[in-house]
Enzyme design. Sequence first.
Site, PDB file in Angstrom:
ATOM      1  N   CYS A  41       0.836  -1.200   0.000  1.00  0.00           N
ATOM      2  CA  CYS A  41       0.000   0.000   0.000  1.00  0.00           C
ATOM      3  C   CYS A  41       0.870   1.248   0.000  1.00  0.00           C
ATOM      4  O   CYS A  41       2.073   1.186   0.228  1.00  0.00           O
ATOM      5  CB  CYS A  41      -0.929  -0.016   1.209  1.00  0.00           C
ATOM      6  N   TYR A 182      -6.190 -13.328  -3.363  1.00  0.00           N
ATOM      7  CA  TYR A 182      -5.613 -12.819  -2.114  1.00  0.00           C
ATOM      8  C   TYR A 182      -6.273 -13.474  -0.911  1.00  0.00           C
ATOM      9  O   TYR A 182      -7.468 -13.311  -0.683  1.00  0.00           O
ATOM     10  CB  TYR A 182      -5.794 -11.302  -2.065  1.00  0.00           C
ATOM     11  N   ASP A 277       3.921  -9.299   9.566  1.00  0.00           N
ATOM     12  CA  ASP A 277       4.632  -9.499   8.309  1.00  0.00           C
ATOM     13  C   ASP A 277       5.607  -8.359   8.035  1.00  0.00           C
ATOM     14  O   ASP A 277       6.615  -8.559   7.365  1.00  0.00           O
ATOM     15  CB  ASP A 277       3.620  -9.611   7.162  1.00  0.00           C
TER      16      ASP A 277
END
Length: 703
Positions: A41, A182, A277
């Site tokens: 993002c 996804y 992550d």
Amino acid sequence: MDEMLSWGTKLARPARYDVLFEPVKIGPVTARNRFYQVPHCNGMGYRDPTALAHMRGVKAEGGWAVVCTEQVELHHTSEITPFIELRLWDDRDIPALARMADKIHEHGSLAGIELAYNGMNGSNLYSREVPMGPAHLPVATFMYDPVQARRMDKEDIANVRKWHLAAVKRAKLAGFDLIYVYAAHALGFLHHFLSRRYNQRTDEYGGPIENRIRLLREITEETKDAVGDTCAVPVRISVDELLGEGGLYKEEVEDMIGLMADLPDLWDVTLAGWENDSRTSRFSEEGAQEPFIEGIKRLTSKPVVGVGRYTSVDRMVSLVNKGILDMIGAARPSIADPFLPKKIEEGRFDDIRECIGCNICVSGDFTQSPIRCTQNPTMAEEWRKGWHPEKIRRQQSEKPVLIIGGGPTGLEAAQALGKRGYEVTLAEANKELGGRVLQESRLPGLSAWVRVADYRKLQLNQLANVHIYFDSRLTADDVLGFGIPRVAIATGATWRKDGVGHAFTLPIPIEEGAAVYSPTDVMSGNCPAGARVVVFDDDHYYMGGVMAELMAEKGCDVTYVTPASEASTWTRNTMEQHFIQKRMLEKGIKIRSFTLVKSIGRQETVLACTFTGKQERVAVDAVVLVTARLPNEELLLDLKARQAEWADSGIESIVAIGDAQAPATIAHATYAGHRYAEELDGAPLAEGQLPFKREIAELLPLI
């Protein structure tokens, strides 16, 4: 258009790195090397599509063989306002996405799109549609929105499959080469169906693993059928939620991958959630995901990509040679240096801007603003300002420049001006370059931040036209005596010791002789000597928590006081607040939220509740104030007071830049230095002209 200069000298690349430049077949398409910019993002999305397209295009130019979008909302019934992502709700969204795919293709890279139906992760604050998920549960958002998702029935599932398929076809029309399914990060409905903590169904989509992966399998098969032999279909999945058997865990996800093995064209493996992550370097070393992704390749014959904030080239080679990964995935390292692959290919290792893992890039998404990077000040400015991470305008005059201060701002300005061709004199008051990053990198957890100084020092070493002087604390007489036409003052800032910050705009009462310290004192080696220490954090970024940690490590009994609801509250935007608070509690630090330090005495401090004003006296030996900073502007003010002498001394301009103008983040400091360098001798803006380009939404007819 001004001529743009490229920088860097090609060197012989060691043969052991050749493996990174082997092509990789991904279904019907082939990546030209093993460098893969995974979806990330950026805070631009549907609002800034051309800026976003150019940003991704520069990554392709820099050698990333695959360049992906962020998550792209595929239907209006699942959107994640206030976050600004891309949208593919209908055909009108195709041109913006096609522009990005075209920019990626210009440089021979593959364009990937991550289609997302967020389900329980989206409150639908814009569309006001009712969110859907596998169960009747509150939405799983970052903001604890007072909204619940409703349990999807069979018709809902059929509809989402239909909507996903329509988005796949639009993505193909837009020109994407890889079209994601996804199912990762707990950010999409497919992840929610996989995880038993969300999926409590008893029908064919719940219960045993075979049922929980049913929807993932169906959508993957439908996507592959729709794209035929023209596009690859990766599946992105999280291999662990770090919750043990209460959530997805490695052994279970390996069974899921084994059941689908060769159905996708590539497996993109991650941790969940996003904050795990993409942990900051303060809480995670390079390659921290390896224990979780190791072993995935034995389950499938298809390529596997994973991330780990990799900047070590030898580590990358090892991952491929050991059969752990086929492709080196990156989000943050590709932001810090979009040309990382090309620099490795050309043997230019000293030119790599290594990611420092600060997650200021992530803050763009959380603050709905264009992405920024501490290491790469050109990030998101490729189209808006015409900046490029590896090219810069040739000098526009022969007039030299004096930069005073060798912190992040001064270093960035010096190396960028040097690359433009200007004669630059850099005067540093101390014996070493680095300024605040040098000091802060010695604090607990921040060692990686020294890379900000290291990269720029390596660049300066290659520039014969930049002259560096140490032990040079200049006065106004010195500056006027040099007669250098342009002067940039980058002398940084100093932490205040009077309590002024967000809560107090005037100094708080401090008794004479009270042991009061600032972070500047502590970083200079002047630390509290007493056992009982109060750290008052009215800055709310990382420094207050770091000061508390440091005092605890020195054996002090530490009370951390903040008017906010939690420790280091702004770090929610860098996804590390909960890690910070956990570490502080584990170190025995007492956290007092919604509390002010009203006054400080020699033996006690007065605390007050932010709501009721109720006060209490606490015995202390010392107080560390982490509130606001003051720019080191004494030299600037002295010079301004003598402005009448500038012309006779041959001086045309004197400006303060970075923290010396207004203290902010290190990312702002490097940006300020780069902006000064980019704009020097530039044409003045016309009246009313913006210093950047922007796009404006189309107005529809008033009907």
